[in-house]
Design a protein around this motif. Structure first.
Motif, mmCIF file in Angstrom:
data_model
loop_
_atom_site.group_PDB
_atom_site.id
_atom_site.type_symbol
_atom_site.label_atom_id
_atom_site.label_comp_id
_atom_site.label_asym_id
_atom_site.label_seq_id
_atom_site.Cartn_x
_atom_site.Cartn_y
_atom_site.Cartn_z
ATOM 1 N N LYS B 404 0.857 -1.179 0.000
ATOM 2 C CA LYS B 404 0.000 0.000 0.000
ATOM 3 C C LYS B 404 0.894 1.229 0.000
ATOM 4 O O LYS B 404 2.033 1.179 0.496
ATOM 5 N N ALA B 405 0.369 2.310 -0.508
ATOM 6 C CA ALA B 405 1.136 3.558 -0.473
ATOM 7 C C ALA B 405 1.489 3.906 0.974
ATOM 8 O O ALA B 405 0.694 3.679 1.883
ATOM 9 N N ASN B 406 2.706 4.423 1.143
ATOM 10 C CA ASN B 406 3.220 4.882 2.434
ATOM 11 C C ASN B 406 3.616 3.767 3.397
ATOM 12 O O ASN B 406 3.864 4.029 4.569
ATOM 13 N N MET B 407 3.686 2.566 2.895
ATOM 14 C CA MET B 407 4.433 1.548 3.632
ATOM 15 C C MET B 407 5.922 1.819 3.401
ATOM 16 O O MET B 407 6.318 2.287 2.330
ATOM 17 N N VAL B 408 6.743 1.516 4.413
ATOM 18 C CA VAL B 408 8.198 1.516 4.202
ATOM 19 C C VAL B 408 8.669 0.090 4.459
ATOM 20 O O VAL B 408 8.355 -0.501 5.498
ATOM 21 N N ILE B 409 9.392 -0.438 3.505
ATOM 22 C CA ILE B 409 9.747 -1.855 3.573
ATOM 23 C C ILE B 409 11.172 -2.040 3.056
ATOM 24 O O ILE B 409 11.623 -1.282 2.198
ATOM 25 N N THR B 410 11.887 -2.977 3.623
ATOM 26 C CA THR B 410 13.241 -3.236 3.123
ATOM 27 C C THR B 410 13.171 -4.186 1.932
ATOM 28 O O THR B 410 12.320 -5.081 1.878
ATOM 29 N N VAL B 411 14.063 -3.967 0.982
ATOM 30 C CA VAL B 411 14.237 -4.901 -0.134
ATOM 31 C C VAL B 411 15.644 -5.446 0.005
ATOM 32 O O VAL B 411 16.620 -4.697 -0.132
ATOM 33 N N GLU B 412 15.755 -6.716 0.362
ATOM 34 C CA GLU B 412 17.062 -7.250 0.713
ATOM 35 C C GLU B 412 17.283 -8.665 0.199
ATOM 36 O O GLU B 412 17.447 -9.600 0.972
ATOM 37 N N PRO B 413 17.303 -8.807 -1.122
ATOM 38 C CA PRO B 413 17.645 -10.127 -1.646
ATOM 39 C C PRO B 413 19.085 -10.476 -1.280
ATOM 40 O O PRO B 413 19.912 -9.585 -1.047
ATOM 41 N N GLY B 414 19.358 -11.777 -1.210
ATOM 42 C CA GLY B 414 20.704 -12.220 -0.873
ATOM 43 C C GLY B 414 21.008 -13.544 -1.526
ATOM 44 O O GLY B 414 20.092 -14.299 -1.900
ATOM 45 N N CYS B 415 22.273 -13.805 -1.686
ATOM 46 C CA CYS B 415 22.725 -15.098 -2.219
ATOM 47 C C CYS B 415 23.963 -15.517 -1.438
ATOM 48 O O CYS B 415 24.956 -14.786 -1.419
ATOM 49 N N TYR B 416 23.869 -16.675 -0.790
ATOM 50 C CA TYR B 416 24.902 -17.092 0.160
ATOM 51 C C TYR B 416 25.332 -18.517 -0.124
ATOM 52 O O TYR B 416 24.524 -19.350 -0.538
#
Ligand SMILES: [Mn+2]
Ligand SMILES: [Mn+2]
Lengths: 483, 483
Positions: B404-416
């Motif tokens: 939804k508009a005005n959510m703040v969310i991290t985008v943190e893909p990773g490869c380990y």
């Protein structure tokens, strides 16, 4: 390549390599003390049982504050792992058993490599490492009779120590929780040479960081910038991840607030041109902490009034450190410091009358409302202030004991112009007579001065571990002029 | 001259001046939401009741860790004082009452000036300030009927929220603890422009500090030196006293440990010549936090294998941020990221077979075992991931909701390259078929890569708040070459 190698804790570079045999020695002297003082009552196959701290979350969140190990457990085992227990056999062998949590496989994904029991045995120099789930079986297999645990009032903090627990404990074993507490506290009071080396390192780190701050401070800076400089210097260069207590970076009138710097007063003032700085900060290494206060004018140049008050406190500090030796009682040291300060205030014409009358009428605690010092070790206010030969607790003193060799104690006389204490005193018909109110007015905005050193009691006197700080007005002015 | 002035929190210099009307707006939208969704059941004279955090000591000592306010209380009142309560009237006026502890006179000696109720009223912009001891009388005087409180399972952390309590509460008032929790959580999910400004500032501070670390890092340094540099930069220059979570400064193979940096793995390794750095650190201001990960080679120059893995993750990040907009489901975003990473690993010949088969057989979570991201705000893992329109929880995702508009969310893909996950997969007769083991061998010592940005969902798409970081291999090499 981590903080641990077999038998050592070390953060690399020029940091101190701590031999973990330090804790084996602690275990041995604890058992030896227990056997000496309670040989008639300790049954065969008795064990000391300690429970370490657990990882905890903040409120209902999954935020995990940095784990801090419970200090009695750390003293005995030197181990930073959450969720452990420790046993020490109460016999000549002082068999040591470290019980560690059995970790789930996905610990390796999230938290790090899962090490074997043998690995931890080699690091911590214990006789056995078991899983916590096997604690009951281990004790049964060794026909354990009585478990000696810590429980009850911490006479230093006034808080209550939580009794250790594990499944089956009460059903299967006798528990004695009256004997151990004072004995282990007393062991913690007397530092071994290896413990002193760690404290000395924490003190060196803190002295170095305080000097760095004194070189860096400038009028117009925020107090918290000084906190940041201290913490960074001690961590980056000395490996001290934690401070022993929240940094007190008090400038201007804030220097009259003894425990400034907490979340409500977060070192957020601007250091003003006539601001006097009282910076009380101590770094921690391998969980042993320093506790040091430096007081100095932000400009590096004392005003006449600042000099008077600073020298009053310095006189007290010098007199106490000169007098400290085994057998001396700490209440007497506090009184000595108070007399020095009152004498200086008399000489400066802030007070008037007879020194003994001032003392008798409680004028000392108007300016010097806290105790002269406290034991120092794994806690900033270390344990054992009121066990053994202590005298009854008097007002704000954190110990009333006679000094013994290898105690480490802070010497921190102070002189503060605290508004509500002065108002109270001036409203008291007896006390008011001792004040020269006109002269007092010149000082009321100074704030306060504290000079705090960390001192080791030796066989014949004492050693000031923080003696490398510039301490006289001349030394401070000279030191700060250079930057 | 402190952190507070009427209506503002500010740490001076170039730090952000936060208007505390932010919290008044929070109170108003909470009340409005409650009245809209529960107008038929809310009786006259009902109040929301929140209890703030209390000062706590470490174990049985008098050591007080730096106070951290309970986050629901902070969201509602913006107040850092321990031992408070807060009320908000459930009617059109949304009358706000802050109850503060009445402090003993010697607070002024130890902790700081005792301020009046009027002082706090002017700071926090509430309608009334009372003492906590008068809470019961205030409520009775206002004929309070039902108190709405938070209680129960925090669906994000799995922990339980402790119900507020004060003397006489249960005896005198009805308590409803089922309605408030999901409503206030949902309010916290949607950030106001004022909240976004604070988060933006915490992100700016963290971006600046990450760049400082990238300029400073050198082969041979200890990981913790980078932690120290980050924390100091964010505090001294940006006024961020706290980080939102313990700094993860993982170099070398440690970069494959997702939550490295805790007390058991305290960032104590030496950064080696071929070491890849994964630094996950976020600073906090006015209790709002950033959460940012930068991954880069310590030398500033990617090896061919490092470049392959880094670009796999960057592809995922770019694809997700491009696709994010209101209405998009987070599970789909996670799957998108996973597909990007698997595609890149196929292309690099580490994996073989058909993309859909890889997905179906769970190869994604061998390399990318955590969720794509989480809400961000007063908590690092902010609340509300599983309220409202969420889908059932799937494995490691921290939310399953539509954006939804005005959510703040991290985008943190990773490869380990996590040893035990690879071992597990290679031991699985189905999964092993998808691996090109010879090629895999070239990568197993890389550790891992995570790229974490803090992203604001907008009306038509999203804004990457941390976009000023060098993110492509070329940008990173160029940025690090300069130093
Ligand atoms: Mn002290
Ligand atoms: Mn994150």
């Amino acid at each position: 390549d981590s903080q641990y190698s077999p038998g050592y804790y070390w953060l690399g570079n020029d940091t101190l390599k701590v031999p973990l045999v330090l804790h084996k020695e602690n275990r041995e002297r604890l058992v030896s003390r227990m056997l000496t003082n309670h040989k008639d009552t300790i049954e065969k196959n008795s064990f000391i049982l300690l429970e370490g701290g657990k990882d905890e979350m903040s409120y209902d969140t999954d935020h995990e504050p940095l784990f801090k190990q419970e200090r009695y457990f750390f003293w005995t085992f030197g181990c930073e792992i959450p969720g452990c227990y420790g046993l020490v056999g109460l016999d000549d062998k002082a068999t040591s058993v470290l019980a560690i949590p059995k970790l789930p496989a996905d610990y390796a994904t999230w938290m790090g490599e899962i090490h074997s029991k043998e690995y931890y045995k080699s690091i911590f120099l214990v006789d056995h490492v078991i899983y916590t789930e096997d604690l009951q079986d281990y004790l049964k297999g060794n026909n354990a009779s009585t478990l000696y645990t810590i429980l009850g009032l911490n006479t230093d903090s006034g808080a209550t120590f939580k009794e250790p627990e594990f499944p089956g404990m009460k059903e299967n074993f006798k528990v004695n929780n009256s004997v151990l507490f004072p004995e282990i506290a007393e062991c913690r009071v007397i530092k071994t040479p290896k413990e002193v080396e760690v404290i000395r390192y924490a003190v060196d780190a803190s002295v170095s960081a305080h000097k760095h701050v004194m070189r860096t401070v400038k009028v117009g800076m925020k107090e918290y910038e000084c906190e940041s400089e201290f913490v960074h210097h001690a961590y980056k260069n000395w490996g001290c991840r934690n401070v022993g207590y929240t940094c007190i970076c008090a400038a201007n009138k804030n220097s009259a607030v003894l425990h400034y710097g907490h979340a409500g007063e977060p070192n957020a003032s601007t250091i003003s041109e006539h601001g006097f700085c009282l910076f009380d900060m101590g770094a921690e290494y391998h969980s042993y902490t320093a506790d040091i206060t430096c007081s100095f004018p932000a400009t590096g140049k004392f005003s006449p009034e600042q000099r008077v008050i600073y020298n009053a406190v310095l006189d007290a500090s010098v007199a106490v450190i000169q007098a400290m030796r085994p057998g001396v009682n700490w209440i007497d040291m506090h009184k000595l410091a108070e007399r020095c300060i009152l004498e200086a205030l008399l000489k400066a014409n802030i007070l008037k009358g007879d020194l003994l009358d001032l003392v008798k009428n409680g004028i000392g605690s108007v300016f010097f409302p806290h105790g002269l010092g406290h034991f120092l070790g794994l806690n900033t206010h270390d344990v054992g202030g009121f066990v053994g030969d202590c005298k009854p607790k008097t007002n704000s003193l954190r110990t009333t004991r006679d000094l013994k060799a290898n105690m480490v104690i802070t010497v921190e006389p102070g002189c503060y112009f605290i508004k509500h204490l002065l108002t109270q005193a001036l409203a008291d018909p007896i006390k008011v007579q001792f004040f020269n109110q006109q002269e007092l007015q010149k000082y009321v905005n100074i704030g306060g001065v504290r000079i705090e050193d960390d001192v080791l009691v030796t066989e014949n006197g004492c050693e000031n571990l923080s003696k490398d700080l510039p301490r006289t007005c001349e030394e401070i002015e000279e030191f700060m002029k250079k930057y």
